[in-house]
Every structure is written in C-alpha cells, then in structure tokens.
Scaffold this motif. Structure first.
Motif, PDB file in Angstrom:
ATOM      1  N   ILE A   1       0.851  -1.540   0.213  1.00  0.00           N
ATOM      2  CA  ILE A   1      -0.354   0.174  -0.059  1.00  0.00           C
ATOM      3  C   ILE A   1       1.057   1.420   0.238  1.00  0.00           C
ATOM      4  N   SER A   2       0.997   2.265  -0.966  1.00  0.00           N
ATOM      5  CA  SER A   2       1.287   2.865  -0.454  1.00  0.00           C
ATOM      6  C   SER A   2       0.758   4.491  -0.910  1.00  0.00           C
ATOM      7  N   ILE A   3       1.534   4.896   0.429  1.00  0.00           N
ATOM      8  CA  ILE A   3       0.717   6.225   0.781  1.00  0.00           C
ATOM      9  C   ILE A   3       1.257   7.644   0.359  1.00  0.00           C
ATOM     10  N   VAL A   4       0.992   8.290  -0.886  1.00  0.00           N
ATOM     11  CA  VAL A   4       1.933   9.680  -1.552  1.00  0.00           C
ATOM     12  C   VAL A   4       1.227  11.260  -0.994  1.00  0.00           C
ATOM     13  N   TYR A   5       2.077  11.634  -0.316  1.00  0.00           N
ATOM     14  CA  TYR A   5       2.244  13.048   0.115  1.00  0.00           C
ATOM     15  C   TYR A   5       2.231  13.793  -0.352  1.00  0.00           C
ATOM     16  N   TYR A   6       1.537  15.354  -0.485  1.00  0.00           N
ATOM     17  CA  TYR A   6       2.148  16.283  -1.147  1.00  0.00           C
ATOM     18  C   TYR A   6       3.234  16.753  -0.093  1.00  0.00           C
ATOM     19  N   ILE A   7       4.544  17.178  -0.325  1.00  0.00           N
ATOM     20  CA  ILE A   7       5.343  17.877   0.317  1.00  0.00           C
ATOM     21  C   ILE A   7       6.298  18.829   0.077  1.00  0.00           C
ATOM     22  N   LYS A   8       5.840  20.399   0.731  1.00  0.00           N
ATOM     23  CA  LYS A   8       6.084  20.930   0.268  1.00  0.00           C
ATOM     24  C   LYS A   8       7.799  21.341   0.918  1.00  0.00           C
ATOM     25  N   LEU A   9       8.546  21.408  -0.700  1.00  0.00           N
ATOM     26  CA  LEU A   9      10.318  21.178   0.087  1.00  0.00           C
ATOM     27  C   LEU A   9      10.589  23.017   1.268  1.00  0.00           C
ATOM     28  N   SER A  10      11.421  22.688   2.525  1.00  0.00           N
ATOM     29  CA  SER A  10      11.882  24.009   3.039  1.00  0.00           C
ATOM     30  C   SER A  10      13.279  24.042   2.676  1.00  0.00           C
ATOM     31  N   PRO A  11      13.785  25.257   3.280  1.00  0.00           N
ATOM     32  CA  PRO A  11      14.748  25.528   2.122  1.00  0.00           C
ATOM     33  C   PRO A  11      16.138  24.528   2.308  1.00  0.00           C
ATOM     34  N   GLY A  12      17.348  24.468   1.434  1.00  0.00           N
ATOM     35  CA  GLY A  12      17.316  23.222   2.264  1.00  0.00           C
ATOM     36  C   GLY A  12      18.739  23.393   0.064  1.00  0.00           C
ATOM     37  N   ILE A  13      19.542  21.891   1.181  1.00  0.00           N
ATOM     38  CA  ILE A  13      21.035  21.482  -0.806  1.00  0.00           C
ATOM     39  C   ILE A  13      20.620  20.246  -0.276  1.00  0.00           C
ATOM     40  N   PRO A  14      19.808  19.843  -1.316  1.00  0.00           N
ATOM     41  CA  PRO A  14      19.703  18.121  -0.839  1.00  0.00           C
ATOM     42  C   PRO A  14      20.553  17.607  -2.101  1.00  0.00           C
ATOM     43  N   LYS A  15      21.022  16.499  -1.002  1.00  0.00           N
ATOM     44  CA  LYS A  15      21.979  15.307  -0.525  1.00  0.00           C
ATOM     45  C   LYS A  15      21.919  13.651  -1.074  1.00  0.00           C
ATOM     46  N   ALA A  16      22.363  13.462  -1.630  1.00  0.00           N
ATOM     47  CA  ALA A  16      21.853  11.979  -1.726  1.00  0.00           C
ATOM     48  C   ALA A  16      22.461  11.185  -0.182  1.00  0.00           C
ATOM     49  N   GLY A  17      21.969   9.629   0.047  1.00  0.00           N
ATOM     50  CA  GLY A  17      21.543   9.249   1.248  1.00  0.00           C
ATOM     51  C   GLY A  17      21.300   8.428   1.768  1.00  0.00           C
ATOM     52  N   ASP A  18      21.493   7.357   2.130  1.00  0.00           N
ATOM     53  CA  ASP A  18      20.579   6.442   2.467  1.00  0.00           C
ATOM     54  C   ASP A  18      20.568   5.021   0.761  1.00  0.00           C
ATOM     55  N   ASP A  19      19.076   5.221   0.436  1.00  0.00           N
ATOM     56  CA  ASP A  19      19.469   3.557  -0.416  1.00  0.00           C
ATOM     57  C   ASP A  19      19.690   4.505  -1.349  1.00  0.00           C
ATOM     58  N   ALA A  20      19.976   5.858  -1.468  1.00  0.00           N
ATOM     59  CA  ALA A  20      19.573   6.660  -2.946  1.00  0.00           C
ATOM     60  C   ALA A  20      21.443   7.151  -3.855  1.00  0.00           C
ATOM     61  N   GLU A  21      21.362   6.626  -4.815  1.00  0.00           N
ATOM     62  CA  GLU A  21      22.418   7.102  -5.371  1.00  0.00           C
ATOM     63  C   GLU A  21      22.996   8.989  -6.084  1.00  0.00           C
ATOM     64  N   GLY A  22      21.523   9.406  -6.656  1.00  0.00           N
ATOM     65  CA  GLY A  22      21.528  10.046  -6.475  1.00  0.00           C
ATOM     66  C   GLY A  22      20.178  11.118  -6.335  1.00  0.00           C
ATOM     67  N   VAL A  23      20.186  12.715  -6.579  1.00  0.00           N
ATOM     68  CA  VAL A  23      19.469  13.222  -6.280  1.00  0.00           C
ATOM     69  C   VAL A  23      19.442  14.420  -6.602  1.00  0.00           C
ATOM     70  N   ALA A  24      17.734  15.135  -7.485  1.00  0.00           N
ATOM     71  CA  ALA A  24      17.921  15.863  -8.001  1.00  0.00           C
ATOM     72  C   ALA A  24      16.760  17.263  -8.211  1.00  0.00           C
ATOM     73  N   LEU A  25      16.170  18.058  -8.504  1.00  0.00           N
ATOM     74  CA  LEU A  25      15.272  18.720  -8.793  1.00  0.00           C
ATOM     75  C   LEU A  25      14.811  18.734  -9.593  1.00  0.00           C
ATOM     76  N   VAL A  26      14.144  18.044 -10.392  1.00  0.00           N
ATOM     77  CA  VAL A  26      13.638  18.752 -12.041  1.00  0.00           C
ATOM     78  C   VAL A  26      11.979  19.036 -12.204  1.00  0.00           C
ATOM     79  N   ASN A  27      11.922  19.450 -13.365  1.00  0.00           N
ATOM     80  CA  ASN A  27      10.817  20.675 -13.660  1.00  0.00           C
ATOM     81  C   ASN A  27      10.015  19.538 -13.374  1.00  0.00           C
ATOM     82  N   ILE A  28       8.478  19.986 -13.210  1.00  0.00           N
ATOM     83  CA  ILE A  28       7.549  19.444 -13.198  1.00  0.00           C
ATOM     84  C   ILE A  28       6.852  18.756 -14.679  1.00  0.00           C
ATOM     85  N   GLU A  29       7.361  19.765 -15.313  1.00  0.00           N
ATOM     86  CA  GLU A  29       7.693  19.310 -17.029  1.00  0.00           C
ATOM     87  C   GLU A  29       8.213  18.572 -17.140  1.00  0.00           C
ATOM     88  N   GLU A  30       8.890  18.067 -16.827  1.00  0.00           N
ATOM     89  CA  GLU A  30      10.028  17.128 -17.647  1.00  0.00           C
ATOM     90  C   GLU A  30      10.123  15.497 -17.312  1.00  0.00           C
TER      91      GLU A  30
END
Ligand code: ZN
Length: 166
Positions: free
Chosen positions: A115-144
């Motif tokens: 069961i996947s429970i999906v939330y809309y989260i408004k991000l707080s200011p910060g610098i994304p950094k990959a950790g844990d199970d992630a090999e990379g992280v990126a902010l991507v335009n919704i249209e893309e």
C-alpha cells in the motif's frame, strides 16, 4: 513471498485451511492464524518552485532509475512521520506535508502486496544530498517528468500534476 512452515508460537507444522472466510495458514495445535497483510509504504512528492525532488535508486527493485523518495512505515511512527523521515534519509531535505494525494495498492514481485501512501510535501530551503538508499538526488521541473518507474507513483504524479500544476 515465502510462507512460514512452522508455527512461530509453538513450532508445530502449519496447515492450510479455510479460516474466517479465506484460505489461510493456521496452527492445528495452538490455533495461531498466519494473517497476511499488505506492507504500508510512504511516497514523497516533494516540491519547490515547480520542481520535484527525485532520487536515483541505489537498491532493487528498479535500481538505477530516477523516482520519488519512498520507504516502509516503521512500527511506532505515523505515515506522515515515515514520509518525512525517508525524505530526510534519502535527500537530506526537510519539508511540510501539505496534502494526502492518494493511497494506492500494488502487487510487487519482491514484497508482495504494497500500500503506497503518497503525500504532497512542500520543501523547506536546503541543499539536496543523496543518502541512505539513494545514489543521486535532483530537483526536476514538473513538465520534464515522464516515467517514475512504479505504476502507483505515476498514478499519484498524474493526479498531483493535474490538481496543482495544470
Ligand atoms: Zn502453534
């Protein structure tokens, strides 16, 4: 999914039979019933400035694809807490939950029913950094954003995009 062979309470061999309206494994000695339930997971649609935070998955299933941060809900935490915890662990970002986008069921080869429970989260200011199970992280335009790998993620994203960004 692997099945139990022995009762986890008294170690007698388990049997199959009708119990409470459905075929289930049960213990003929102590009457333990092996109820099977879907695993609850949370998924973060984390947005800022019309961009969504994606991670490159470092583990199976779908290792290497870009998708939404997600993870299992742990005992003792609410789904909201789980979602924000996973977001922090995988991207080092914080946010505020705005809304529940939806709850989705899927059958997966690796974990069975989810069961996947999906939330809309408004991000707080910060610098994304990959950790844990992630090999990379990126902010991507919704249209893309096109394919997020998992059907339920794509369904949720479609609802999200239609509702807030169309
Ligand atoms: Zn038993």
């Amino acid at each position: 999914m692997d099945k139990y062979r022995y009762c986890p309470l008294c170690a007698s061999p388990l049997m199959w039979g009708m119990r409470y309206g459905r075929r289930r494994q049960y213990c003929p000695s102590c009457q333990f019933i092996n109820y099977e339930n879907p695993l609850p997971t949370t998924v973060a649609l984390a947005e800022t400035n019309r961009q969504i935070l994606l991670i490159k998955r470092g583990i199976e299933p779908l290792k290497g694809i870009w998708t939404l941060p997600s993870g299992f809900v742990e005992t003792g935490e609410t789904p909201e807490q789980a979602c924000l915890r996973e977001l922090k662990e995988e991207t080092n970002m914080d946010g505020v939950i705005k809304e529940l986008i939806g709850v989705f069921h899927s059958l997966t080869p690796m974990y069975g029913d989810i069961i996947s429970i999906v939330y809309y989260i408004k991000l707080s200011p910060g610098i994304p950094k990959a950790g844990d199970d992630a090999e990379g992280v990126a902010l991507v335009n919704i249209e893309e954003i096109d394919d997020l790998g998992f059907k339920s993620f794509n369904q949720a994203f479609s609802i999200f995009k239609q509702k807030y960004f169309s």
